[in-house]
Each structure stands twice: as C-alpha cells, then as structure tokens.
Motif scaffolding. Structure first.
Motif, short mmCIF file in Angstrom:
data_model
loop_
_atom_site.label_atom_id
_atom_site.label_comp_id
_atom_site.label_asym_id
_atom_site.label_seq_id
_atom_site.Cartn_x
_atom_site.Cartn_y
_atom_site.Cartn_z
N LEU A 152 -9.60 3.23 -7.23
CA LEU A 152 -8.33 3.22 -7.97
C LEU A 152 -7.18 2.74 -7.10
O LEU A 152 -6.33 1.96 -7.55
N THR A 153 -7.14 3.20 -5.85
CA THR A 153 -6.08 2.75 -4.95
C THR A 153 -6.22 1.26 -4.64
O THR A 153 -5.22 0.55 -4.49
N GLU A 183 -4.83 -0.61 -7.67
CA GLU A 183 -3.37 -0.60 -7.66
C GLU A 183 -2.81 -1.52 -6.58
O GLU A 183 -1.84 -2.25 -6.80
N TYR A 184 -3.46 -1.49 -5.41
CA TYR A 184 -3.00 -2.32 -4.31
C TYR A 184 -3.03 -3.79 -4.69
O TYR A 184 -2.03 -4.52 -4.49
N SER A 205 0.83 -1.21 0.00
CA SER A 205 0.00 0.00 0.00
C SER A 205 0.86 1.26 0.00
O SER A 205 1.90 1.31 0.67
N ARG A 206 0.43 2.27 -0.74
CA ARG A 206 1.18 3.53 -0.78
C ARG A 206 1.08 4.28 0.55
O ARG A 206 2.00 4.99 0.93
N TRP A 238 -3.17 -5.07 -7.68
CA TRP A 238 -2.22 -5.35 -8.76
C TRP A 238 -0.84 -5.64 -8.18
O TRP A 238 -0.15 -6.57 -8.62
N ARG A 239 -0.43 -4.86 -7.19
CA ARG A 239 0.87 -5.08 -6.55
C ARG A 239 0.90 -6.41 -5.81
O ARG A 239 1.93 -7.08 -5.77
#
Length: 215
Positions: free
Chosen positions: A94-95, A98-99, A33-34, A101-102
């Motif tokens: 969106l987050t 992305e999470y 997570s960013r 996907w990582r």
C-alpha cells in the motif's frame, strides 16, 4: 522440520523486497515518501525478523510437542508469525502504491532542492499540502524512473503478488489444523506454496536488483 523450513524460508525473500523498495525510493526521490528510507528499512525489515522469530518458535513448539494439542498450539503461534509477515507485505504494498502515485502525479510531500543548479532562477513549487515554496530548479521523480528501474518495479510487483498468494494459503492451511484437508492436499501445496515461491525466486533472478538498480 520440512514444514518449519518451508514456512519461514520466504521471510528472507520479503526482506529483499523491502530493501529493494527502499533503494528505489532513494533513487527516485525520498520527498515522495511519508517516511525516510532509513525508517522504512528498520520498520519493515524489523517486522520481518520478528515474524521470522515467531514462526520459528511456533515451529519448534510443534516439532517437539508430545500431544496433538501441543502441536496445534505451535501451529497457532506459527500462524501469528505468518499473519504478521502478511500484514507487513500488505502495508509495504500500500505504501508503494501511494509512493508511486505521488511520483506519477508529481505530488511530493516535501520539496527537495537540486544542488546542481544553485544559480538558476527560482521557480515556485506546490507540495502535497498546498504550500508553495521557491526552489532553484524543479525536481521530478519521473526523471529518475529509468527503464532499468521500471523493469525492477515490474519484477518486484510480480514477486510480491506471488509471495502474498503463498502467505494467504499458509494462513488458511495452518488454521485448518495439521490433519485438515488443506495441509494434506499435495496439489494445493504445490500450486499455492511451492510454485509461487519458485516463480518468485526465478523472477528476482531475472529482474535482479544487483543488475538493474545502480549502486
């Protein structure tokens, strides 16, 4: 009052989405997570509360207005709150994409040591920035993606899409005005507001976080 309640009531449901997503981050691995789970909670739930307050203020303005223009001004304030809420849901979606996907690509932003295996030989791990770090044991987020968590994710996706449909409808409806053809169409309201929110509630009860997500 009926319009006001139907407009801001789903805000509590979106807060549940955000908190459930944060709980899933903690289970699978914050290293993908960013932002930290705590920041996610403060950020998304905070924005949701602000959106709720704005919608409530706009609803109060519209309900107490003595002129059509005053009522329309209240509607515009309510639209601002709905748009803010829709933006928060969109960014959260969106987050989340992305999470995960990582997670599936095994591209963590940070490396987390596994304290349960301090004596195992160190292995070299590459972070998303291309940096190589020695770790006592490789941690994979997919290892924590249990069937229950996958089921919860499915329910979260379905409920989020339903609430997004409702938010788009409500924004267009109020921008069209209190006397517009959209807000006076009962069929549109039933299909794009009442039914999506009802199905979202049913979805969260079937895919209940309390049953699927470990405490």
């Amino acid at each position: 009052m009926q319009i006001v309640c139907t407009i801001f009531a789903p805000s509590f449901m979106t807060a549940a989405f955000f908190i459930t997503f944060v709980r899933i981050i903690i289970i699978i691995g914050p290293e993908y997570s960013r932002l930290s789970p705590r920041i996610y909670t403060y950020l998304f739930v905070g924005v949701d509360v602000v959106a709720l307050v704005i919608q409530s203020i706009g609803g109060g303005m519209a309900a107490t207005a003595n002129t059509p223009s005053g009522s329309q001004n209240g509607a515009h304030v309510m639209v601002g709150g709905i748009i803010l809420q829709m933006a928060a849901i969109t960014i959260y979606s969106l987050t989340s994409i992305e999470y995960f996907w990582r997670v599936f690509a095994e591209r963590p932003l940070r490396v987390r040591r596994d304290p349960l295996a301090p004596s195992l030989p160190q292995s070299e791990t590459t972070t998303a920035d291309g940096e190589k770090t020695n770790d006592s044991r490789e941690h994979r987020g997919l290892d924590n993606l249990t069937p229950n968590v996958r089921t919860m994710l499915l329910g979260l996706v379905i409920a989020t899409i339903l609430v997004l449909i409702r938010s788009v409808y409500r924004t267009i409806e109020l921008l069209d005005g209190w006397g517009g053809p959209i807000i006076t169409n009962q069929t549109l309201f039933d299909c794009l507001d009442g039914i999506p929110i009802f199905l979202a509630m049913v979805t969260l009860n079937i895919f209940h976080p309390g049953r699927l997500i470990p405490q």
